[in-house]
Design an enzyme around this catalytic site. Structure first.
Site, mmCIF file in Angstrom:
data_model
loop_
_atom_site.group_PDB
_atom_site.id
_atom_site.type_symbol
_atom_site.label_atom_id
_atom_site.label_comp_id
_atom_site.label_asym_id
_atom_site.label_seq_id
_atom_site.Cartn_x
_atom_site.Cartn_y
_atom_site.Cartn_z
ATOM 1 N N LYS A 14 0.829 -1.220 0.000
ATOM 2 C CA LYS A 14 0.000 0.000 0.000
ATOM 3 C C LYS A 14 0.853 1.254 0.000
ATOM 4 O O LYS A 14 0.624 2.172 -0.785
ATOM 5 C CB LYS A 14 -0.904 0.071 1.248
ATOM 6 C CG LYS A 14 -1.863 -1.061 1.418
ATOM 7 C CD LYS A 14 -2.795 -0.820 2.600
ATOM 8 C CE LYS A 14 -2.120 -0.605 3.934
ATOM 9 N NZ LYS A 14 -1.717 -1.848 4.621
ATOM 10 N N ARG A 89 -9.575 0.913 8.855
ATOM 11 C CA ARG A 89 -9.090 -0.413 9.234
ATOM 12 C C ARG A 89 -10.140 -1.213 9.995
ATOM 13 O O ARG A 89 -9.890 -2.366 10.344
ATOM 14 C CB ARG A 89 -7.891 -0.236 10.147
ATOM 15 C CG ARG A 89 -6.548 -0.476 9.456
ATOM 16 C CD ARG A 89 -5.504 -0.218 10.512
ATOM 17 N NE ARG A 89 -4.267 -0.899 10.332
ATOM 18 C CZ ARG A 89 -3.190 -0.313 9.807
ATOM 19 N NH1 ARG A 89 -3.252 0.895 9.316
ATOM 20 N NH2 ARG A 89 -2.067 -0.971 9.753
ATOM 21 N N ARG A 128 11.268 -6.451 5.750
ATOM 22 C CA ARG A 128 11.273 -5.047 5.319
ATOM 23 C C ARG A 128 12.324 -4.211 6.067
ATOM 24 O O ARG A 128 12.449 -4.296 7.285
ATOM 25 C CB ARG A 128 9.874 -4.461 5.560
ATOM 26 C CG ARG A 128 9.723 -3.026 5.140
ATOM 27 C CD ARG A 128 8.289 -2.679 4.901
ATOM 28 N NE ARG A 128 7.469 -2.725 6.118
ATOM 29 C CZ ARG A 128 6.176 -2.435 6.126
ATOM 30 N NH1 ARG A 128 5.553 -2.107 5.022
ATOM 31 N NH2 ARG A 128 5.495 -2.507 7.254
ATOM 32 N N ARG A 161 11.492 -1.377 11.164
ATOM 33 C CA ARG A 161 10.459 -0.837 12.058
ATOM 34 C C ARG A 161 10.295 -1.786 13.228
ATOM 35 O O ARG A 161 10.290 -3.000 13.053
ATOM 36 C CB ARG A 161 9.143 -0.742 11.287
ATOM 37 C CG ARG A 161 8.951 0.578 10.607
ATOM 38 C CD ARG A 161 7.788 0.575 9.655
ATOM 39 N NE ARG A 161 6.546 0.052 10.208
ATOM 40 C CZ ARG A 161 5.381 0.067 9.551
ATOM 41 N NH1 ARG A 161 5.322 0.617 8.347
ATOM 42 N NH2 ARG A 161 4.299 -0.427 10.070
ATOM 43 N N ARG A 172 -0.135 -8.249 14.191
ATOM 44 C CA ARG A 172 -0.714 -7.333 13.193
ATOM 45 C C ARG A 172 -1.518 -8.107 12.151
ATOM 46 O O ARG A 172 -2.574 -7.654 11.708
ATOM 47 C CB ARG A 172 0.392 -6.521 12.513
ATOM 48 C CG ARG A 172 1.013 -5.481 13.431
ATOM 49 C CD ARG A 172 2.279 -4.907 12.860
ATOM 50 N NE ARG A 172 2.041 -4.094 11.678
ATOM 51 C CZ ARG A 172 2.964 -3.826 10.760
ATOM 52 N NH1 ARG A 172 4.180 -4.319 10.876
ATOM 53 N NH2 ARG A 172 2.674 -3.079 9.736
HETATM 54 P P1 AMP Z 1 0.829 0.905 9.347
HETATM 55 O O1 AMP Z 1 2.092 1.641 9.099
HETATM 56 O O2 AMP Z 1 -0.304 1.354 8.476
HETATM 57 O O3 AMP Z 1 0.998 -0.600 9.314
HETATM 58 O O4 AMP Z 1 0.371 1.283 10.843
HETATM 59 C C1 AMP Z 1 1.204 1.011 11.956
HETATM 60 C C2 AMP Z 1 0.383 0.954 13.221
HETATM 61 O O5 AMP Z 1 -0.288 2.211 13.433
HETATM 62 C C3 AMP Z 1 -0.722 -0.089 13.241
HETATM 63 O O6 AMP Z 1 -0.243 -1.379 13.589
HETATM 64 C C4 AMP Z 1 -1.679 0.496 14.265
HETATM 65 O O7 AMP Z 1 -1.196 0.285 15.569
HETATM 66 C C5 AMP Z 1 -1.591 1.983 13.993
HETATM 67 N N1 AMP Z 1 -2.602 2.440 13.007
HETATM 68 C C6 AMP Z 1 -2.370 2.969 11.773
HETATM 69 N N2 AMP Z 1 -3.516 3.267 11.159
HETATM 70 C C7 AMP Z 1 -4.508 2.914 12.000
HETATM 71 C C8 AMP Z 1 -5.926 2.932 11.950
HETATM 72 N N3 AMP Z 1 -6.574 3.390 10.867
HETATM 73 N N4 AMP Z 1 -6.614 2.482 13.023
HETATM 74 C C9 AMP Z 1 -5.988 2.033 14.124
HETATM 75 N N5 AMP Z 1 -4.667 1.942 14.246
HETATM 76 C C10 AMP Z 1 -3.916 2.385 13.199
#
Ligand code: AMP
Length: 216
Positions: A14, A89, A128, A161, A172
């Protein structure tokens, strides 16, 4: 303003695709994960609230996310178009997005699902690495840097990360399957789902997504 949302799982590409599409169309790439990580790094009040949740691989509450996204989308740099990466999400967030967009009468929502099977996502995430300098993303299994652990362009050490570590990745993926995957059926039932096979070359996926973004 056109708002594209991405439904693929964590590690489906994404972020990579949103970044490329933002360049091609002149839209803004908003990653809710990046926003939250920036808050954690800055130790601001949002960062203090969400730090532990991010480190455990859980989800930040829908109420917090609604406020974060509504505030961000109301800024003038979103006017041309937005690639919203990481939101919605949950089903509640999908409904919240509908209500946020109701206050942007010119907005049009485009839903893109980058489809990658769960077993493939694990390696994508755990492998990653990224360059803190230029943001370039590598994968030690699929797209390794020329020199172990260093960015091809900047030469600086690559970082992982914290939430790409194995235990957190498992969490996750579980959270994705339980809370986010149902959004695919939700948007399909509304006739809004655009499904894209995410197991091809980045450039091929990008061309297909570009076509969809243009025609939707
Ligand atoms: P990502 O980089 O999109 O994988 O997001 C990293 C982390 O941020 C996720 O594992 C969640 O803890 C938090 N996060 C990001 N976007 C959301 C969302 N829309 N709702 C809830 N938690 C989020």
């Amino acid at each position: 303003m056109k708002i594209a949302v991405f439904l693929g799982g964590p590690g489906s590409g994404k972020g990579t695709q949103a970044k490329l599409l933002a360049e091609r169309f002149g839209y803004l790439h908003i990653s809710t994960g990046d926003m939250l990580r920036a808050s954690v790094a800055a130790k601001d009040s949002l960062g203090q609230k969400v730090q532990q949740i991010l480190e455990s691989g859980g989800l930040v509450s829908d109420d917090i996310m609604k406020d974060v996204v509504a505030a961000r989308l109301s800024r003038p740099d979103c006017r041309k178009g937005v690639l919203l990466d990481g939101f919605p999400r949950t089903l509640r967030q999908a409904e919240d997005l509908t209500s946020i967009l109701a206050s942007h009468p010119q907005s049009r929502l485009v839903v893109l699902n980058i489809d990658v099977p769960a077993e493939n996502l694990q390696k994508r995430l755990c492998g990653r690495r990224s360059c803190a300098e230029c943001g370039r993303i590598y994968n030690i299994y699929f797209q390794p840097p020329r020199q172990d652990g260093a960015c091809d362009t900047c030469g600086v050490p690559l970082a992982q990360r914290r939430d790409d570590q194995e235990e957190v990745v498992r969490q996750r993926l579980e959270v994705y399957a339980r809370l986010t995957e149902p959004l695919i059926a939700y948007y399909r039932d509304k006739g809004m789902l655009n499904n894209v096979d995410g197991q091809r070359e980045v450039a091929e996926i990008f061309e297909q997504l570009s076509g969809l973004l243009q025609s939707e």
